[in-house]
Design an enzyme around this catalytic site. Structure first.
Site, short mmCIF file in Angstrom:
data_model
loop_
_atom_site.label_atom_id
_atom_site.label_comp_id
_atom_site.label_asym_id
_atom_site.label_seq_id
_atom_site.Cartn_x
_atom_site.Cartn_y
_atom_site.Cartn_z
N CYS A 66 0.74 -1.30 0.12
CA CYS A 66 0.05 -0.17 -0.08
C CYS A 66 1.05 1.28 0.16
CB CYS A 66 -0.94 0.25 1.33
SG CYS A 66 -1.78 1.58 1.46
N TYR A 68 11.20 17.03 6.19
CA TYR A 68 10.61 16.08 7.26
C TYR A 68 10.13 16.64 8.33
CZ TYR A 68 11.13 12.17 10.32
OH TYR A 68 10.91 11.04 11.11
N1 LIG Z 1 14.26 6.02 13.25
C1 LIG Z 1 14.21 7.33 13.83
O1 LIG Z 1 15.36 7.73 14.22
C2 LIG Z 1 12.92 8.24 13.97
C3 LIG Z 1 12.81 9.27 14.58
C4 LIG Z 1 11.74 10.12 14.89
C5 LIG Z 1 10.60 9.48 14.13
N2 LIG Z 1 10.74 8.33 13.41
C6 LIG Z 1 9.70 8.16 12.54
O2 LIG Z 1 9.12 6.73 13.17
C7 LIG Z 1 8.61 5.89 11.62
C8 LIG Z 1 9.17 4.88 11.45
O3 LIG Z 1 10.74 5.05 11.40
P1 LIG Z 1 11.75 4.08 10.81
O4 LIG Z 1 13.00 4.43 11.40
O5 LIG Z 1 11.20 2.85 10.82
O6 LIG Z 1 11.70 4.71 9.09
P2 LIG Z 1 12.02 4.12 7.70
O7 LIG Z 1 12.22 5.09 6.87
O8 LIG Z 1 13.06 2.98 8.12
O9 LIG Z 1 10.85 3.18 7.59
C9 LIG Z 1 9.58 3.77 6.82
C10 LIG Z 1 8.89 2.81 6.46
O10 LIG Z 1 7.47 3.45 5.63
C11 LIG Z 1 7.48 2.76 4.65
N3 LIG Z 1 7.19 3.71 3.58
C12 LIG Z 1 7.72 4.76 2.98
N4 LIG Z 1 6.86 5.42 2.11
C13 LIG Z 1 5.91 4.83 1.99
C14 LIG Z 1 4.40 4.90 1.30
N5 LIG Z 1 4.46 5.88 0.67
N6 LIG Z 1 3.29 4.13 1.59
C15 LIG Z 1 3.54 2.96 2.58
N7 LIG Z 1 4.65 2.92 3.39
C16 LIG Z 1 5.79 3.74 2.86
C17 LIG Z 1 9.02 2.30 4.27
O11 LIG Z 1 9.01 1.38 3.10
C18 LIG Z 1 9.35 1.80 5.49
O12 LIG Z 1 8.82 0.42 5.85
C19 LIG Z 1 8.65 7.12 10.63
O13 LIG Z 1 7.58 7.85 10.74
C20 LIG Z 1 9.76 7.74 11.15
O14 LIG Z 1 9.29 9.07 10.56
C21 LIG Z 1 11.81 7.76 13.05
#
Ligand SMILES: NC(=O)c1ccc[n+]([C@@H]2O[C@H](COP(=O)([O-])OP(=O)(O)OC[C@H]3O[C@@H](n4cnc5c(N)ncnc54)[C@H](O)[C@@H]3O)[C@@H](O)[C@H]2O)c1
Length: 266
Positions: free
Chosen positions: A76, A172
């Protein structure tokens, strides 16, 4: 009171019970979303892992099922209304309802860190399409079912960048500030239906995609200012997301919980 004839221990656990709850997790195919999917399933929830990486989502679901729990994995793209509507339909067909939506998918790890003047307009627009329009579409797709049930939990994933004003991914950080606004306003729109809308702001977290990228070292060193002087792991976020998905948080809505080891205090 319903709790009067139950043992004390059960009164406590009922409030945190996720057994049988249908939980949609966007971005559930890898990174932190994959950990949410696994942990919710192991807590007894029926998990729908939805990701633009459909193979990743299916692999996550297969692992969960192999462990004896319930899950499906779907491709999706959350920025597509048609994709999101199809995802919600598939969840309903498989599990009959939707109790929880964890809006976790976003464009993050794939974005270069660079000066704001260097960000291409097309990249800015794509970040807004996925991180904000995508979240709106997912909320809109599950709302009819939650309204009919007169209950539901929406948990939006923002970022502690919002409190810190972290530079170098201006699009972002801006989108994650939008998530806080969406959370507050949607909580008011959905309150009359008994639906909770809350958010968390994770600190820099060593998710698998971060470890695999050049960000790994960068993140491991970002403990400065934290009350807990260690790297933040995906598992550190699970408790807050689960709390906001259970009865225990029934009178909390429109709120944003910061989960960053005690760095930003607001
Ligand atoms: N890792 C961090 O340091 C951190 C810090 C603060 C917030 N976050 C937030 O936590 C969440 C998860 O972070 P993460 O580190 O696993 O990020 P990530 O970038 O590793 O994973 C993001 C996920 O979203 C999916 N995705 C991207 N575009 C998409 C789309 N159009 N439709 C459906 N799925 C899509 C990707 O395939 C991936 O599985 C995110 O919202 C991120 O912004 C992460």
């Amino acid at each position: 009171m319903a709790t009067q004839n139950k043992p004390i221990s059960q009164v406590a656990t009922d409030r945190f019970d996720l057994r049988g709850r249908v939980v949609v997790i966007t971005g559930g195919g890898k990174g932190i979303g994959k950990i949410y999917a696994r942990e919710f399933a192991h807590a007894g929830a029926k998990v729908v892992a939805a990701d633009v990486d459909g193979e990743g989502a299916q692999a996550v679901a297969l692992d969960i099922v192999a462990d004896g729990y319930e899950a499906i994995g779907l491709r999706c793209d959350i920025s597509s209304a048609a994709n999101v509507e199809a995802m919600a339909r598939a969840a309903l067909e498989k599990f009959g309802t939707i109790d929880v939506l964890v809006n976790n998918a976003s464009l993050m790890s794939v974005l270069p860190r660079r000066d704001w003047m260097e960000i291409p307009v097309e990249e800015w627009d794509r970040v807004m399409e996925v991180n904000l329009r995508g979240m709106f579409l997912c909320c809109r797709a599950v709302a009819p079912t939650m309204k009919a049930n007169r209950r539901g939990k929406i948990v939006n994933i923002s970022s502690s960048r919002v409190w810190e004003g972290t530079p170098l991914r201006l699009h972002y950080t801006t989108s994650k500030a939008g998530v806080v606004g969406l959370t507050r306003a949607l909580a008011r729109e959905l309150g009359e239906y008994g639906i909770n809308v809350n958010a968390i702001t994770p600190g820099a977290t060593l998710s698998e995609t971060q470890v695999a990228s050049s960000s790994g070292n960068y993140l491991a060193t970002r403990v400065d200012g934290r009350s807990f002087q260690r790297a933040q792991m995906p598992e550190d976020l699970v408790g807050a997301v689960m709390f906001l998905s259970t009865q225990a948080s029934d009178f909390i809505t429109g709120q944003t919980i910061n989960v960053d080891g005690g760095k930003a205090m607001h």
